[in-house]
Design a protein around this motif. Structure first.
Motif, PDB file in Angstrom:
ATOM      1  N   LEU A 341       0.830  -1.208   0.000  1.00 18.70           N
ATOM      2  CA  LEU A 341       0.000   0.000   0.000  1.00 18.70           C
ATOM      3  C   LEU A 341       0.863   1.257   0.000  1.00 18.70           C
ATOM      4  N   LYS A 342       2.061   1.147   0.583  1.00 21.52           N
ATOM      5  CA  LYS A 342       2.975   2.288   0.552  1.00 21.52           C
ATOM      6  C   LYS A 342       3.464   2.540  -0.879  1.00 21.52           C
ATOM      7  N   THR A 343       3.773   1.436  -1.565  1.00 22.93           N
ATOM      8  CA  THR A 343       4.181   1.566  -2.975  1.00 22.93           C
ATOM      9  C   THR A 343       3.072   2.242  -3.781  1.00 22.93           C
ATOM     10  N   VAL A 344       1.850   1.768  -3.571  1.00 25.54           N
ATOM     11  CA  VAL A 344       0.709   2.319  -4.305  1.00 25.54           C
ATOM     12  C   VAL A 344       0.524   3.807  -3.965  1.00 25.54           C
ATOM     13  N   ALA A 345       0.664   4.118  -2.673  1.00 23.95           N
ATOM     14  CA  ALA A 345       0.505   5.517  -2.251  1.00 23.95           C
ATOM     15  C   ALA A 345       1.576   6.403  -2.890  1.00 23.95           C
ATOM     16  N   ASN A 346       2.774   5.847  -3.038  1.00 24.38           N
ATOM     17  CA  ASN A 346       3.841   6.608  -3.700  1.00 24.38           C
ATOM     18  C   ASN A 346       3.508   6.909  -5.153  1.00 24.38           C
TER      19      ASN A 346
END
Lengths: 556, 165
Positions: A341-346
């Motif tokens: 989800l952090k990757t996606v948020a980035n």
């Protein structure tokens, strides 16, 4: 009870709880229209072109979840329905189309206004019937509605010769249908659901890719439960829009050709994709063998023929989306995917949606309509740039809130479909987001809306171009604008709408946008059109060119 | 890869058109097609020979099942079947070659069903290979006309393609 075929038709429609028919009379429908003359409990909306009747029935069906009904006379009346039936077929919309036909003794003789409409619509209906005996009417109507709304929904056509309308029968409406060869599978196979849960539990970068099936099976709550429980980001196609609340933090917006960059990157990087009520359309996948190469698929669909058609899934599940996802959301483990989800948020941060430059921007107009309607309007679109901008800039929280011709891509769909949607949901503001090209394809329905006091709003994003084709010419054909400049000859829409008896407004500056939208919102007894003169050369971005991959994505 | 499939359908007008139109619009090629009534007057049976990989066959079967009038689709790929075609072959047969032709016909257990001054009509029943082989042998005498039916198939043994089987 003894009655005529025409009376039996109306009695059958009553039996199905039909509230409204969108139709246009003609010679081969005279006996039916004579019965309608005395019918007070079923509303008939007189369209001005049969294509409008089919699209209005379609918009009614999509907005309400009920079966839409349209009616047209034989020959040209019937053939004018064809585009609307094909549109409904491609997007799996429940519809019953009733056509008049020349008398049975004249069929095959090239009689006046004869067309072989069952032959013509064979590939674009879920099923069709030619009535030859009045005693079949109750059974055929019962079957037609059952077929239209069950399983993967779709249009059913009933061709009704004039002598059959006049023949007598003993009417009794059946309680049940007897179709031994037609039994849609609704419950997913428990073993397959178990397997899907196991695959999902082992996933590191899972993604839900949802389509129109989420809306047609009313599975919004189940999908939300699954996404939240297993912490899975969600991308919804044009047809799936509204099936997952777009203001939710797990929502990535639309995938595909004009989808968000982050949805497309997520598809590319995901290790498990749950495809729900969707069919891997080329506008989503681009080059198929390069699509989501790192992923294993769980494919849930009510139509077995969709599973394996374009992509071979690891876990195939045939069944109704609501039931299957409901089960899966109970079986799947409660997990978190913080890194993913952090990757996606980035990606969301790195590639935000936006626009550049000055002038009256279509994206801003749609955002403003969203703000003014508190995100609660039903949005219907035409096809082209207007459609993509509407999808990108009007986030929807509710199922059946966004109505658009996805599969067939029918210009001229939006306005009549908006009329149908407004009839289904009179409590809601209904906006047709249109282009100057599309709106002219069914502009005659302005008379329908005025006549029926149907207060739809039309936002024409007027750039004097056949905008989407112009965009492709600019990007891929050296800006050689072959026959896409519509500026000369485009009518003064304000005057045109006024001539019909509607309200017309014009907006040329950003500062006038909100005021016009508020004025339109206040009109409640007739259609209101706003002619927005937008900056001519605006393109829809981002864009993955046809047959391309995420690496080919154009951002501006 | 050639597959032979049996399709049980409701015996109603328009069913053949629906089926054939589905093959055409989905781009599936029909090699041969035979349709007839069955022991059940409400049911017709089609034997269709199609060419395509297994994935395409699976798609054909699923698309056929979407037609309201299709009751059952059976792929005979992995089973023993009896399959038959019938051909009528009109061949040049003047006195000098009659004996030879009659011998060939007899070896193939075919029949001469029409005799004229200079021609025979030969009726042959069997697998596609057998019909092909006989036609090839008759070629040298001059085939004036030839017509063959689509293949028909039944599974060997007790297995049937019943409605609910």
């Amino acid at each position: 009870m003894k009655m005529t075929g025409a009376q039996a038709l109306i009695e059958s429609l009553r039996g199905e709880g039909v509230e409204v028919i969108f139709g246009y009379p003609g010679g081969s429908l005279l006996p039916i229209y004579d019965v309608l003359y005395d019918t007070k409990d079923i509303r008939h909306i007189l369209v001005r072109h049969e294509q409008g009747a089919a699209h209005a029935a379609d918009g009614y069906a999509r907005a309400s979840g009920k079966v839409g009904v349209c009616m047209a006379t034989s020959g040209p009346g019937a053939t004018n329905l064809v585009t609307g039936i094909a549109t409904a077929h491609m997007d799996s919309v429940p519809m019953v189309a009733i056509t008049g036909q020349v008398p049975t003794f004249a069929i095959g003789k090239d009689a006046f206004q004869e067309a072989d409409i069952t032959g013509i619509t064979m590939p674009i209906t879920k099923h069709n019937y030619l009535l030859t005996d009045a005693k079949d009417i109750p059974r055929v109507l019962k079957e037609a509605f059952h077929i239209a709304r069950s399983g993967r929904p779709g249009p059913v056509l009933i061709d009704f010769p004039r002598d059959v309308q006049q023949a007598e029968l003993d009417f009794e409406y059946p309680e049940t249908v007897d179709l031994p060869a037609y039994r849609p599978v609704l419950n997913g196979h428990p073993k397959m659901i178990q397997r899907a849960a196991a695959v999902l539990d082992a996933a590191e970068r899972p993604l839900i890719y949802g389509g129109g099936g989420v809306n047609s099976s009313n599975a919004q709550a189940e999908l939300l439960a699954l996404a939240e429980r297993a912490d899975i980001p969600v991308t919804m196609t044009l047809m799936g829009k509204g099936g997952f609340p777009e203001d939710h933090e797990l929502c990535l917006g639309m995938p595909g050709m004009h989808g968000t960059a982050y949805a497309n990157y997520a598809l590319h990087e995901a290790d498990v994709i749950i495809a729900v009520g969707t069919r891997f359309d080329d506008r989503v996948t681009g080059k198929l063998d390069m699509f989501a190469q790192n992923a294993k698929f769980i494919h849930v669909d009510i139509d077995p023929a969709e599973i394996g058609k374009n992509v071979a899934p690891l876990v195939p599940i045939v069944g109704d989306v609501k039931r299957v996802i409901g089960e899966l959301s109970k079986k799947a483990a409660r997990t978190k995917h913080p890194e993913w989800l952090k990757t996606v948020a980035n990606w969301k941060q790195q590639y935000p949606m936006g626009w550049k430059g000055d002038g009256l921007k279509p994206q801003l107009i749609i955002q403003e309509i969203h703000r003014a309607t508190d995100g609660k309007a039903i949005i219907v679109t035409e096809v082209g740039q207007n459609q993509m901008w509407a999808a990108q800039w009007y986030p929807c929280r509710e199922t059946r809130q966004f109505i658009s011709s996805g599969g067939l891509g029918t210009m001229g769909y939006g306005f009549p479909a908006a009329i149908g949607a407004k009839v289904a949901r009179p409590d809601r503001q209904v906006w047709d987001i249109a282009g100057d090209g599309s709106i002219q394809m069914n502009i005659q329905e302005m008379a329908t809306a005025v006549h029926g006091k149907i207060a739809v709003k039309i936002a024409v994003l007027n750039n004097g171009y056949l905008g989407m084709v112009r965009q492709w010419q600019t990007l891929f054909f050296d800006n050689r604008l072959s026959h896409t400049d519509l500026a000369v000859g485009t009518p003064d829409f304000v005057k045109l709408v006024e001539a019909y008896g509607g309200v017309g407004l014009r907006v040329t500056e950003e500062s006038q946008v909100r005021d016009a939208i508020d004025k339109a919102a206040a009109v409640d007894d007739r259609p209101c059109l706003i002619d927005f003169h937008i900056s001519r050369d605006e393109n829809v971005m981002p864009m993955v060119p046809a047959g391309g991959t995420v690496d080919d994505m154009l951002v501006d | 890869m050639k597959h032979t499939i049996s399709v049980l359908v409701n015996n109603r007008p328009g069913v053949l058109a629906r089926t054939a139109s589905l093959f055409a619009r989905r781009g599936f090629n029909i090699d041969s097609l035979a349709v007839s009534t069955t022991q059940d007057p409400d049911v017709s049976r089609m034997t269709i020979v199609v060419d395509g990989p297994d994935a395409v066959l699976e798609q054909i079967s699923k698309q056929l099942y979407k037609l309201m009038d299709v009751i059952k689709v059976l792929d005979h790929q992995d089973e023993a079947v009896v399959n038959r075609e019938l051909a009528l072959i009109k061949v040049d047969a003047d006195a000098s070659v009659r004996g030879e032709i009659m011998q060939t016909v007899s070896i193939f257990r075919a029949n001469i069903v029409d005799v004229a001054d200079r021609t025979f009509i030969i009726e042959v029943t069997g697998s596609a290979d057998k019909v092909d082989a006989l036609a090839a042998l008759l070629q040298k005498y001059g085939i004036k006309e030839m017509m063959r039916t689509g293949r028909i198939v039944l599974s060997r043994g007790p297995r049937t393609a019943q409605r609910n089987g």
